[in-house]
Design an enzyme around this catalytic site. Structure first.
Site, PDB file in Angstrom:
ATOM      1  N   ILE A 121       3.233   0.576   8.301  1.00 51.81           N
ATOM      2  CA  ILE A 121       4.026  -0.480   8.924  1.00 51.81           C
ATOM      3  C   ILE A 121       3.188  -1.297   9.898  1.00 51.81           C
ATOM      4  O   ILE A 121       2.438  -0.731  10.699  1.00 51.81           O
ATOM      5  CB  ILE A 121       5.207   0.183   9.683  1.00 51.81           C
ATOM      6  CG1 ILE A 121       6.185   0.806   8.675  1.00 51.81           C
ATOM      7  CG2 ILE A 121       5.905  -0.802  10.598  1.00 51.81           C
ATOM      8  CD1 ILE A 121       7.230   1.688   9.314  1.00 51.81           C
ATOM      9  N   ALA A 147       2.801  -8.918  12.938  1.00 50.28           N
ATOM     10  CA  ALA A 147       2.391  -9.808  14.033  1.00 50.28           C
ATOM     11  C   ALA A 147       2.821 -11.217  13.652  1.00 50.28           C
ATOM     12  O   ALA A 147       3.013 -11.508  12.463  1.00 50.28           O
ATOM     13  CB  ALA A 147       0.882  -9.762  14.236  1.00 50.28           C
ATOM     14  N   ILE A 207      -6.470  -5.747   0.898  1.00 45.60           N
ATOM     15  CA  ILE A 207      -5.709  -5.696  -0.361  1.00 45.60           C
ATOM     16  C   ILE A 207      -4.662  -6.807  -0.307  1.00 45.60           C
ATOM     17  O   ILE A 207      -3.986  -6.968   0.723  1.00 45.60           O
ATOM     18  CB  ILE A 207      -5.005  -4.315  -0.515  1.00 45.60           C
ATOM     19  CG1 ILE A 207      -6.049  -3.184  -0.575  1.00 45.60           C
ATOM     20  CG2 ILE A 207      -4.113  -4.295  -1.754  1.00 45.60           C
ATOM     21  CD1 ILE A 207      -5.466  -1.779  -0.586  1.00 45.60           C
ATOM     22  N   ARG A 208      -4.517  -7.541  -1.390  1.00 43.71           N
ATOM     23  CA  ARG A 208      -3.585  -8.677  -1.395  1.00 43.71           C
ATOM     24  C   ARG A 208      -2.126  -8.188  -1.416  1.00 43.71           C
ATOM     25  O   ARG A 208      -1.595  -7.835  -2.458  1.00 43.71           O
ATOM     26  CB  ARG A 208      -3.856  -9.549  -2.612  1.00 43.71           C
ATOM     27  CG  ARG A 208      -3.506 -11.002  -2.432  1.00 43.71           C
ATOM     28  CD  ARG A 208      -3.697 -11.778  -3.710  1.00 43.71           C
ATOM     29  NE  ARG A 208      -5.087 -11.847  -4.125  1.00 43.71           N
ATOM     30  CZ  ARG A 208      -5.984 -12.696  -3.622  1.00 43.71           C
ATOM     31  NH1 ARG A 208      -5.613 -13.560  -2.712  1.00 43.71           N
ATOM     32  NH2 ARG A 208      -7.227 -12.685  -4.041  1.00 43.71           N
ATOM     33  N   TYR A 218      -8.132 -11.816  12.544  1.00 39.36           N
ATOM     34  CA  TYR A 218      -7.296 -10.604  12.603  1.00 39.36           C
ATOM     35  C   TYR A 218      -6.693 -10.424  13.999  1.00 39.36           C
ATOM     36  O   TYR A 218      -5.608  -9.866  14.161  1.00 39.36           O
ATOM     37  CB  TYR A 218      -8.104  -9.379  12.174  1.00 39.36           C
ATOM     38  CG  TYR A 218      -7.246  -8.247  11.669  1.00 39.36           C
ATOM     39  CD1 TYR A 218      -6.412  -8.410  10.565  1.00 39.36           C
ATOM     40  CD2 TYR A 218      -7.251  -7.007  12.300  1.00 39.36           C
ATOM     41  CE1 TYR A 218      -5.613  -7.368  10.109  1.00 39.36           C
ATOM     42  CE2 TYR A 218      -6.465  -5.961  11.843  1.00 39.36           C
ATOM     43  CZ  TYR A 218      -5.649  -6.152  10.749  1.00 39.36           C
ATOM     44  OH  TYR A 218      -4.865  -5.113  10.310  1.00 39.36           O
ATOM     45  N   ILE A 236       0.850  -1.192   0.000  1.00 37.38           N
ATOM     46  CA  ILE A 236       0.000   0.000   0.000  1.00 37.38           C
ATOM     47  C   ILE A 236       0.891   1.250   0.000  1.00 37.38           C
ATOM     48  O   ILE A 236       0.585   2.245  -0.645  1.00 37.38           O
ATOM     49  CB  ILE A 236      -0.962  -0.017   1.203  1.00 37.38           C
ATOM     50  CG1 ILE A 236      -1.841  -1.278   1.152  1.00 37.38           C
ATOM     51  CG2 ILE A 236      -1.826   1.235   1.212  1.00 37.38           C
ATOM     52  CD1 ILE A 236      -2.787  -1.439   2.327  1.00 37.38           C
ATOM     53  N   LEU A 273       1.973  -8.612   0.798  1.00 37.46           N
ATOM     54  CA  LEU A 273       2.799  -9.561   1.549  1.00 37.46           C
ATOM     55  C   LEU A 273       2.261  -9.756   2.970  1.00 37.46           C
ATOM     56  O   LEU A 273       2.111 -10.889   3.448  1.00 37.46           O
ATOM     57  CB  LEU A 273       4.226  -8.993   1.600  1.00 37.46           C
ATOM     58  CG  LEU A 273       5.395  -9.944   1.657  1.00 37.46           C
ATOM     59  CD1 LEU A 273       5.360 -10.893   0.460  1.00 37.46           C
ATOM     60  CD2 LEU A 273       6.704  -9.141   1.630  1.00 37.46           C
ATOM     61  N   SER A 274       1.928  -8.652   3.638  1.00 33.83           N
ATOM     62  CA  SER A 274       1.409  -8.728   5.011  1.00 33.83           C
ATOM     63  C   SER A 274       0.065  -9.453   5.058  1.00 33.83           C
ATOM     64  O   SER A 274      -0.204 -10.220   5.978  1.00 33.83           O
ATOM     65  CB  SER A 274       1.204  -7.339   5.600  1.00 33.83           C
ATOM     66  OG  SER A 274       2.427  -6.713   5.769  1.00 33.83           O
ATOM     67  N   LYS A 280      -4.301  -2.395  16.059  1.00 28.25           N
ATOM     68  CA  LYS A 280      -4.892  -1.313  15.246  1.00 28.25           C
ATOM     69  C   LYS A 280      -5.771  -0.406  16.122  1.00 28.25           C
ATOM     70  O   LYS A 280      -5.827   0.808  15.884  1.00 28.25           O
ATOM     71  CB  LYS A 280      -5.714  -1.880  14.087  1.00 28.25           C
ATOM     72  CG  LYS A 280      -4.878  -2.557  12.989  1.00 28.25           C
ATOM     73  CD  LYS A 280      -3.868  -1.621  12.349  1.00 28.25           C
ATOM     74  CE  LYS A 280      -3.246  -2.207  11.088  1.00 28.25           C
ATOM     75  NZ  LYS A 280      -2.059  -1.446  10.650  1.00 28.25           N
TER      76      LYS A 280
HETATM   77  O1  0WD Z   1      -5.327  -5.723   3.393  1.00 32.07           O
HETATM   78  C1  0WD Z   1      -4.324  -5.085   3.651  1.00 32.07           C
HETATM   79  N1  0WD Z   1      -3.180  -5.374   3.055  1.00 32.07           N
HETATM   80  C2  0WD Z   1      -4.400  -3.956   4.633  1.00 32.07           C
HETATM   81  C3  0WD Z   1      -3.264  -3.425   5.188  1.00 32.07           C
HETATM   82  C4  0WD Z   1      -5.744  -3.444   5.008  1.00 32.07           C
HETATM   83  C5  0WD Z   1      -5.709  -2.347   5.929  1.00 32.07           C
HETATM   84  C6  0WD Z   1      -4.535  -1.878   6.463  1.00 32.07           C
HETATM   85  N2  0WD Z   1      -3.331  -2.422   6.096  1.00 32.07           N
HETATM   86  C7  0WD Z   1      -2.124  -1.874   6.698  1.00 32.07           C
HETATM   87  C8  0WD Z   1      -1.177  -2.855   7.306  1.00 32.07           C
HETATM   88  O2  0WD Z   1      -1.632  -3.318   8.564  1.00 32.07           O
HETATM   89  C9  0WD Z   1       0.078  -1.999   7.431  1.00 32.07           C
HETATM   90  O3  0WD Z   1      -0.054  -1.113   8.538  1.00 32.07           O
HETATM   91  O4  0WD Z   1      -1.352  -1.218   5.717  1.00 32.07           O
HETATM   92  C10 0WD Z   1       0.013  -1.165   6.154  1.00 32.07           C
HETATM   93  C11 0WD Z   1       0.909  -1.633   5.026  1.00 32.07           C
HETATM   94  O5  0WD Z   1       0.685  -3.005   4.817  1.00 32.07           O
HETATM   95  P1  0WD Z   1       0.721  -3.763   3.409  1.00 32.07           P
HETATM   96  O6  0WD Z   1       0.993  -2.809   2.323  1.00 32.07           O
HETATM   97  O7  0WD Z   1      -0.485  -4.602   3.358  1.00 32.07           O
HETATM   98  O8  0WD Z   1       1.902  -4.803   3.613  1.00 32.07           O
HETATM   99  P2  0WD Z   1       3.446  -4.930   3.156  1.00 32.07           P
HETATM  100  O9  0WD Z   1       3.603  -4.628   1.714  1.00 32.07           O
HETATM  101  O10 0WD Z   1       3.870  -6.291   3.621  1.00 32.07           O
HETATM  102  O11 0WD Z   1       4.171  -3.823   4.011  1.00 32.07           O
HETATM  103  C12 0WD Z   1       4.231  -3.817   5.422  1.00 32.07           C
HETATM  104  C13 0WD Z   1       5.645  -3.460   5.807  1.00 32.07           C
HETATM  105  C14 0WD Z   1       6.682  -4.550   5.937  1.00 32.07           C
HETATM  106  O12 0WD Z   1       6.785  -5.413   4.992  1.00 32.07           O
HETATM  107  P3  0WD Z   1       7.185  -6.956   5.427  1.00 32.07           P
HETATM  108  O13 0WD Z   1       6.459  -7.706   4.394  1.00 32.07           O
HETATM  109  O14 0WD Z   1       8.656  -6.990   5.383  1.00 32.07           O
HETATM  110  O15 0WD Z   1       6.638  -7.240   6.839  1.00 32.07           O
HETATM  111  O16 0WD Z   1       5.800  -3.005   7.118  1.00 32.07           O
HETATM  112  C15 0WD Z   1       7.201  -2.846   7.284  1.00 32.07           C
HETATM  113  C16 0WD Z   1       7.872  -3.698   6.265  1.00 32.07           C
HETATM  114  O17 0WD Z   1       8.395  -2.958   5.200  1.00 32.07           O
HETATM  115  N3  0WD Z   1       7.715  -3.273   8.572  1.00 32.07           N
HETATM  116  C17 0WD Z   1       8.604  -2.547   9.243  1.00 32.07           C
HETATM  117  N4  0WD Z   1       9.152  -1.338   8.968  1.00 32.07           N
HETATM  118  C18 0WD Z   1      10.053  -0.873   9.848  1.00 32.07           C
HETATM  119  N5  0WD Z   1      10.426  -1.542  10.947  1.00 32.07           N
HETATM  120  C19 0WD Z   1       8.933  -3.294  10.375  1.00 32.07           C
HETATM  121  C20 0WD Z   1       9.890  -2.747  11.256  1.00 32.07           C
HETATM  122  N6  0WD Z   1      10.285  -3.381  12.370  1.00 32.07           N
HETATM  123  N7  0WD Z   1       8.218  -4.460  10.351  1.00 32.07           N
HETATM  124  C21 0WD Z   1       7.472  -4.426   9.246  1.00 32.07           C
END
Ligand code: 0WD
Length: 255
Positions: A94, A97, A193-194, A157, A20, A196-197, A164
């Site tokens: 960021i 879990a 949204i699909r 979740y 995102i 990595l997290s 959150k």
């Molecule tokens: O459906 C979803 N994907 C939703 C995500 C729906 C609603 C909210 N979100 C939120 C997530 O909870 C998160 O807060 O959006 C945010 C971004 O998430 P994302 O885009 O879905 O996921 P991703 O592309 O995996 O990015 C999250 C990133 C980490 O990626 P990885 O895959 O390595 O965990 O959070 C970062 C990291 O880049 N992250 C950190 N950054 C700094 N220090 C740390 C850390 N210790 N741990 C994770």
């Protein structure tokens, strides 16, 4: 419309092109903003550098920042200060879990897993805001990402939902503290949204399907939709809005 021309933003949490944070980066770039990226671990560095290099017309600063370390956060913002002096906002995208705790009963969350989720997914916003404030001398805007699971008990979740809720409360308290400095703090509650997290959340596909079938707009949320809402929250168009949580979820939260 170059709403963010002449402004500089720090984007935290790009992992790959599905992130995102990357959707936000592209929207901010289209709106004329200058961007700085941070990554959590060396494993992420190349991917973030490669993506940043695709943004036409700018060479973005890319810096390490593990938000679990106060020293890391401080040295990251010190490096940003030395490079650009002033910033106008931060996109905090960021969360983390343990995967074993994103399924089954919330009741089985252990202390360590609870604190880990709170540390990375909630406290980090406060740690980042504290450092960012010193560089936001012209005021500005901080935006974080949350999910409906912070407001309602959503299957699987679990511990992330509790983190959150804590993040959403932090938005309100930070908005209250930073308003006098002309700094606004808001959250975007994105639909599933699909990414990595998202892969870590058990049975994510059925959560997505539910949105496509039942949400008022009958379609899944895109990173572009979240990115464009972030442009609004970073721009003067939202100058009267702080402490808010805007749902960008095809309207699912009204059901
Ligand atoms: O459906 C979803 N994907 C939703 C995500 C729906 C609603 C909210 N979100 C939120 C997530 O909870 C998160 O807060 O959006 C945010 C971004 O998430 P994302 O885009 O879905 O996921 P991703 O592309 O995996 O990015 C999250 C990133 C980490 O990626 P990885 O895959 O390595 O965990 O959070 C970062 C990291 O880049 N992250 C950190 N950054 C700094 N220090 C740390 C850390 N210790 N741990 C994770």
């Amino acid at each position: 419309m170059n709403l963010l021309e002449g402004k500089t933003y720090v984007v935290m949490g790009v992992a790959n092109q599905r992130s995102i944070a990357w959707g936000i980066a592209r929207s901010l770039h289209s709106a004329g903003a200058k961007l700085i990226f941070t990554y959590a671990t060396e494993r992420m560095e190349k991917s973030v550098r490669d993506l940043a290099a695709t943004l036409e017309g700018q060479e973005s600063l890319v810096l390490p920042c593990d938000v679990t370390s106060d020293e890391d956060v401080a040295s990251c913002f010190k490096a940003i200060k030395e490079a650009v002096g002033t910033i106008h906002g931060v996109a905090h995208c960021i969360a983390f879990a343990n995967k074993e705790e994103l399924k089954g009963e919330y009741l089985n969350t252990n202390r360590e897993g609870f604190l880990l989720a709170q540390n990375i997914s909630a406290y980090s916003l406060t740690a980042v805001a504290k450092e960012a404030r010193t560089l936001m001398t012209e005021g500005g805007s901080i935006v974080t990402l949350t999910y409906l699971g912070g407001e309602r008990a959503i299957k699987n979740y679990n511990v992330m939902g509790v983190a959150k809720a804590s993040l959403e409360a932090s938005v309100k308290y930070l908005a209250s503290d930073l308003g006098k400095d002309g700094i606004r703090v808001n959250a975007i509650s994105a639909g599933p949204i699909r990414t990595l997290s998202a892969k870590g959340v058990s049975d994510f596909n059925s959560i997505l399907r539910e949105i496509e079938e039942r949400a008022p707009l009958r379609r899944a949320t895109t990173t572009e939709e979240v990115g464009d809402t972030a442009v609004y929250l970073f721009s003067h168009l939202s100058r009267g809005v702080t402490g808010e949580n805007i749902h960008v979820d095809s309207g699912y939260h009204v059901l």
